[in-house]
Design a protein around this motif. Sequence first.
Motif, PDB file in Angstrom:
ATOM      1  N   ALA A   1     -32.245  31.963  -5.925  1.00 50.29           N
ATOM      2  CA  ALA A   1     -32.865  30.837  -5.226  1.00 50.29           C
ATOM      3  C   ALA A   1     -34.264  31.187  -4.731  1.00 50.29           C
ATOM      4  CB  ALA A   1     -31.978  30.401  -4.055  1.00 50.29           C
ATOM      5  N   PHE A   2     -34.536  32.484  -4.512  1.00 52.41           N
ATOM      6  CA  PHE A   2     -35.864  32.878  -4.049  1.00 52.41           C
ATOM      7  C   PHE A   2     -36.930  32.757  -5.140  1.00 52.41           C
ATOM      8  CE2 PHE A   2     -33.443  34.887  -0.586  1.00 52.41           C
ATOM      9  CZ  PHE A   2     -34.213  34.458   0.497  1.00 52.41           C
ATOM     10  N   MET A   3     -36.517  32.448  -6.360  1.00 54.84           N
ATOM     11  CA  MET A   3     -37.508  32.176  -7.405  1.00 54.84           C
ATOM     12  C   MET A   3     -38.260  30.876  -7.101  1.00 54.84           C
ATOM     13  SD  MET A   3     -35.817  33.092 -11.051  1.00 54.84           S
ATOM     14  CE  MET A   3     -34.493  31.914 -10.853  1.00 54.84           C
ATOM     15  N   VAL A   4     -37.549  29.949  -6.454  1.00 46.64           N
ATOM     16  CA  VAL A   4     -38.164  28.641  -6.221  1.00 46.64           C
ATOM     17  C   VAL A   4     -38.396  28.355  -4.737  1.00 46.64           C
ATOM     18  CG1 VAL A   4     -37.179  27.671  -8.338  1.00 46.64           C
ATOM     19  CG2 VAL A   4     -35.900  27.490  -6.194  1.00 46.64           C
ATOM     20  N   ALA A   5     -37.799  29.170  -3.868  1.00 48.37           N
ATOM     21  CA  ALA A   5     -37.885  28.888  -2.428  1.00 48.37           C
ATOM     22  C   ALA A   5     -38.700  29.949  -1.696  1.00 48.37           C
ATOM     23  CB  ALA A   5     -36.482  28.811  -1.835  1.00 48.37           C
ATOM     24  N   SER A   6     -39.507  29.506  -0.750  1.00 47.34           N
ATOM     25  CA  SER A   6     -40.266  30.439   0.094  1.00 47.34           C
ATOM     26  C   SER A   6     -39.464  30.792   1.350  1.00 47.34           C
ATOM     27  CB  SER A   6     -41.604  29.813   0.498  1.00 47.34           C
ATOM     28  OG  SER A   6     -41.388  28.578   1.163  1.00 47.34           O
ATOM     29  N   LYS A   7     -38.432  29.993   1.623  1.00 51.91           N
ATOM     30  CA  LYS A   7     -37.582  30.245   2.790  1.00 51.91           C
ATOM     31  C   LYS A   7     -36.220  29.595   2.530  1.00 51.91           C
ATOM     32  CE  LYS A   7     -37.300  29.185   7.774  1.00 51.91           C
ATOM     33  NZ  LYS A   7     -37.971  28.474   8.886  1.00 51.91           N
ATOM     34  N   ILE A   8     -35.149  30.264   2.998  1.00 54.72           N
ATOM     35  CA  ILE A   8     -33.796  29.730   2.828  1.00 54.72           C
ATOM     36  C   ILE A   8     -33.058  29.820   4.163  1.00 54.72           C
ATOM     37  CG2 ILE A   8     -31.566  29.992   1.652  1.00 54.72           C
ATOM     38  CD1 ILE A   8     -33.032  31.190  -0.721  1.00 54.72           C
ATOM     39  N   ILE A   9     -32.381  28.732   4.520  1.00 52.59           N
ATOM     40  CA  ILE A   9     -31.503  28.741   5.701  1.00 52.59           C
ATOM     41  C   ILE A   9     -30.091  28.404   5.240  1.00 52.59           C
ATOM     42  CG2 ILE A   9     -30.961  27.685   7.924  1.00 52.59           C
ATOM     43  CD1 ILE A   9     -33.895  27.101   8.319  1.00 52.59           C
ATOM     44  N   VAL A  10     -29.162  29.295   5.524  1.00 50.98           N
ATOM     45  CA  VAL A  10     -27.752  29.058   5.218  1.00 50.98           C
ATOM     46  C   VAL A  10     -27.028  28.797   6.534  1.00 50.98           C
ATOM     47  CG1 VAL A  10     -25.639  30.014   4.223  1.00 50.98           C
ATOM     48  CG2 VAL A  10     -27.862  30.619   3.227  1.00 50.98           C
ATOM     49  N   THR A  11     -26.473  27.592   6.675  1.00 49.11           N
ATOM     50  CA  THR A  11     -25.687  27.242   7.861  1.00 49.11           C
ATOM     51  C   THR A  11     -24.228  27.209   7.446  1.00 49.11           C
ATOM     52  OG1 THR A  11     -27.517  25.841   8.589  1.00 49.11           O
ATOM     53  CG2 THR A  11     -25.403  25.564   9.715  1.00 49.11           C
ATOM     54  N   THR A  12     -23.374  27.964   8.153  1.00 44.24           N
ATOM     55  CA  THR A  12     -22.001  28.108   7.657  1.00 44.24           C
ATOM     56  C   THR A  12     -21.001  28.309   8.786  1.00 44.24           C
ATOM     57  OG1 THR A  12     -20.625  29.418   6.137  1.00 44.24           O
ATOM     58  CG2 THR A  12     -22.334  30.610   7.314  1.00 44.24           C
ATOM     59  N   LYS A  13     -19.782  27.841   8.542  1.00 46.23           N
ATOM     60  CA  LYS A  13     -18.684  28.069   9.483  1.00 46.23           C
ATOM     61  C   LYS A  13     -17.424  28.378   8.691  1.00 46.23           C
ATOM     62  CE  LYS A  13     -16.929  24.768  12.258  1.00 46.23           C
ATOM     63  NZ  LYS A  13     -16.842  23.880  13.445  1.00 46.23           N
ATOM     64  N   LYS A  14     -16.751  29.463   9.060  1.00 49.57           N
ATOM     65  CA  LYS A  14     -15.566  29.902   8.327  1.00 49.57           C
ATOM     66  C   LYS A  14     -14.356  29.048   8.704  1.00 49.57           C
ATOM     67  CE  LYS A  14     -13.414  34.124   6.669  1.00 49.57           C
ATOM     68  NZ  LYS A  14     -13.605  35.590   6.578  1.00 49.57           N
ATOM     69  N   ALA A  15     -13.544  28.707   7.699  1.00 49.44           N
ATOM     70  CA  ALA A  15     -12.344  27.896   7.934  1.00 49.44           C
ATOM     71  C   ALA A  15     -11.426  28.601   8.928  1.00 49.44           C
ATOM     72  CB  ALA A  15     -11.607  27.667   6.617  1.00 49.44           C
ATOM     73  N   GLY A  16     -10.963  27.853   9.934  1.00 58.65           N
ATOM     74  CA  GLY A  16     -10.065  28.416  10.932  1.00 58.65           C
ATOM     75  C   GLY A  16     -10.779  29.035  12.118  1.00 58.65           C
ATOM     76  N   GLU A  17     -12.126  29.086  12.089  1.00 51.63           N
ATOM     77  CA  GLU A  17     -12.902  29.650  13.191  1.00 51.63           C
ATOM     78  C   GLU A  17     -13.772  28.559  13.817  1.00 51.63           C
ATOM     79  OE1 GLU A  17     -14.945  33.248  12.144  1.00 51.63           O
ATOM     80  OE2 GLU A  17     -13.181  34.118  11.151  1.00 51.63           O
ATOM     81  N   SER A  18     -14.207  28.783  15.044  1.00 45.51           N
ATOM     82  CA  SER A  18     -14.948  27.738  15.768  1.00 45.51           C
ATOM     83  C   SER A  18     -16.458  27.957  15.783  1.00 45.51           C
ATOM     84  CB  SER A  18     -14.443  27.648  17.212  1.00 45.51           C
ATOM     85  OG  SER A  18     -14.583  28.916  17.860  1.00 45.51           O
ATOM     86  N   GLN A  19     -16.900  29.200  15.610  1.00 48.62           N
ATOM     87  CA  GLN A  19     -18.330  29.501  15.727  1.00 48.62           C
ATOM     88  C   GLN A  19     -19.025  29.399  14.364  1.00 48.62           C
ATOM     89  OE1 GLN A  19     -20.284  30.240  18.645  1.00 48.62           O
ATOM     90  NE2 GLN A  19     -21.739  29.683  17.048  1.00 48.62           N
ATOM     91  N   ALA A  20     -20.149  28.697  14.343  1.00 52.10           N
ATOM     92  CA  ALA A  20     -20.968  28.595  13.129  1.00 52.10           C
ATOM     93  C   ALA A  20     -22.171  29.530  13.257  1.00 52.10           C
ATOM     94  CB  ALA A  20     -21.432  27.160  12.934  1.00 52.10           C
ATOM     95  N   TYR A  21     -22.754  29.887  12.121  1.00 53.18           N
ATOM     96  CA  TYR A  21     -23.902  30.805  12.097  1.00 53.18           C
ATOM     97  C   TYR A  21     -24.955  30.299  11.117  1.00 53.18           C
ATOM     98  CZ  TYR A  21     -20.843  34.106  14.499  1.00 53.18           C
ATOM     99  OH  TYR A  21     -20.013  34.706  15.401  1.00 53.18           O
ATOM    100  N   ALA A  22     -26.203  30.658  11.433  1.00 54.54           N
ATOM    101  CA  ALA A  22     -27.319  30.344  10.530  1.00 54.54           C
ATOM    102  C   ALA A  22     -27.931  31.665  10.035  1.00 54.54           C
ATOM    103  CB  ALA A  22     -28.375  29.518  11.251  1.00 54.54           C
ATOM    104  N   TRP A  23     -28.108  31.756   8.748  1.00 55.93           N
ATOM    105  CA  TRP A  23     -28.735  32.923   8.099  1.00 55.93           C
ATOM    106  C   TRP A  23     -30.102  32.460   7.609  1.00 55.93           C
ATOM    107  CZ3 TRP A  23     -30.818  33.893   3.309  1.00 55.93           C
ATOM    108  CH2 TRP A  23     -30.904  35.219   2.862  1.00 55.93           C
TER     109      TRP A  23
END
Length: 628
Positions: free
Chosen positions: A127-149
Amino acid sequence: MAKHTFQTEVNQLLDLMIHSLYSNKEIFLRELVSNASDALDKLQYLALTDEKLKTLDFQPKIEISFDAEKNTLTISDNGIGMNEQDLIENLGTIAKSGTKNFLSKLSGDKKKDSALIGQFGVGFYAAFMVASKIIVTTKKAGESQAYAWISDGSGEFEIEKCEKEGQGSEIKLYLKEDEKEFTSRWRIEEIIKKYSDHIPFPIFLHYTETKSEGEGDSKKEIKEEKCDQINKASALWRVAKKDLKDEEYKEFYKSLSYDSNEPLAWIHTKVEGSLEYTTLFYIPQTAPFDLYRVDYKSGVKLYVKRVFITDDDKELLPPYLRFVRGIIDSEDLPLNVSREILQQNRILATIKSASTKKIISEIESLQKDEEKYAKFYKEFGRCLKEGVYSDFENKEKLLELLRFQSNKSEGKEISFKAYKERMKEGQKAIYYLQGEDLELLKNSPLLESYQKQDIEVLFFAEEIDGFVMPMVNEFDKTPLRSITSKEALEDLGTQEVDKETQEKYKTILEEFKKVLGDEVKEVRLSNRLVDAPSCVVADPDDPSAAMMKMMKQMGAMGMGTEMAEPKPILELNPNHTILTKLLLNNDSVKIAEIAHLLLEEAKLLEGGKLKDVNAFVKRLNTLLENTL
């Protein structure tokens, strides 16, 4: 907010990606959609087998949206999701073993390296071939806290806590200025249909459609938010063969294997009866980079009733067929089947046996096209030899698939069957010469008697031949014999050296053995030689060179006692001028020099290494001086 540094290997890959390693950048979307599909596969399985997740409202889907004005592209799924540790392991490091081995194979040739990158499966970084910046927002199934990478691919990434509704991952790409084409509805739809049409989950594209209403001064444009499913979302292997085109099979292979090349062949089977299952197997054109690594990645995915179970079980096919890519989908296995159960499961054993036969049958059919089969054999011939060693049930069929060069094949590889068809009338066996250097085998003095009688000799020139071929006693009721064996010499009609000649050379033989000492096991006369004065042969009771090599490696790893190197037998040609002249020479110093030179010459011709090269050169120079 926590800052992290990418693993060294990731930095190397990012550098390759950012500088457009892929010849067609559009593949990045295929990679991200494939990752999303894997995340859905994992949660679909857990939602059926994990008590904590069985109540989850799970309707698997992948969604794509874009903003042409802000130049962003977003891919999201409601799959398994990630927590902080998962983000570090999955997006900051390459946990897959063999990374350094993989990187060492990169050549700088963009086309070749592109295929390797695909095989290795590091698609997210594409994805870095076309993107200058990437944000991954994710939350694991069964857990309450989400994270941004968050990362711009320059060597670091950040992880911070955030809010997110529902499990899954959203990947937002801030596209580079010259990559605006990926904010086009038609371009995205084109890529999905090309690479991801048969992802077994629906892929929805969100877009804004502008319509004109009214006429003249009252005319106005109305924007309408729309969402269309843009893939078939059917498991291709479940579709009847008659309803599939070759192109569909080829594109599914590419999405399954990350291989940019088309497959060499495929085998699609649906079985109904006491067992019900569907298989779709592909034979690649080129070998996966990890084919000969102990920690190779299995290329076969197991499904139960279309639910993904595992892609990391090496028991699904025999190890020698590890180059095969594909799907096994069973109707009879339980969904919560464990790895331990898989290894002992009768249903899977039956599927494995039948699938192996089907794949071997397809490889047999490849032989109809000599050029295509030669290409296959170059890549995977060694694997077939492993099968001869390990798969007793299919041994005879695998033997028919093997190819070797010979002293009469003029550089081409031939089968045992072709050899048999060319055998001379009255020939008793298939003869071979084993070593690890083809050119040395072609020029071996051991061939001389066979050349003289116009008998073909196969060359077993790979290291693996030393393990496998001694176990092959016959092919199609015809015995296989090494030309160094006593039986082969008897077949050839090469009688033992007569007593008179033995007596004539008795003193010479004793002198040679005395001079050479522990360097040889025995010194004897032989009628197998025509033009050469000497050769070395192994005692049939001694371990082979391949076995010795394996024992050395095991000894180095502390897995066994290292064995002493077996001593060769030196055979002399009593009809050669050097030997006949030695009979007239009483100079013990000269006889000693000749003894060493004939042994060293024979060793060199067989590809052996000399312990004392300086002594050999000195002896040779002395001999040359005496001839001047």
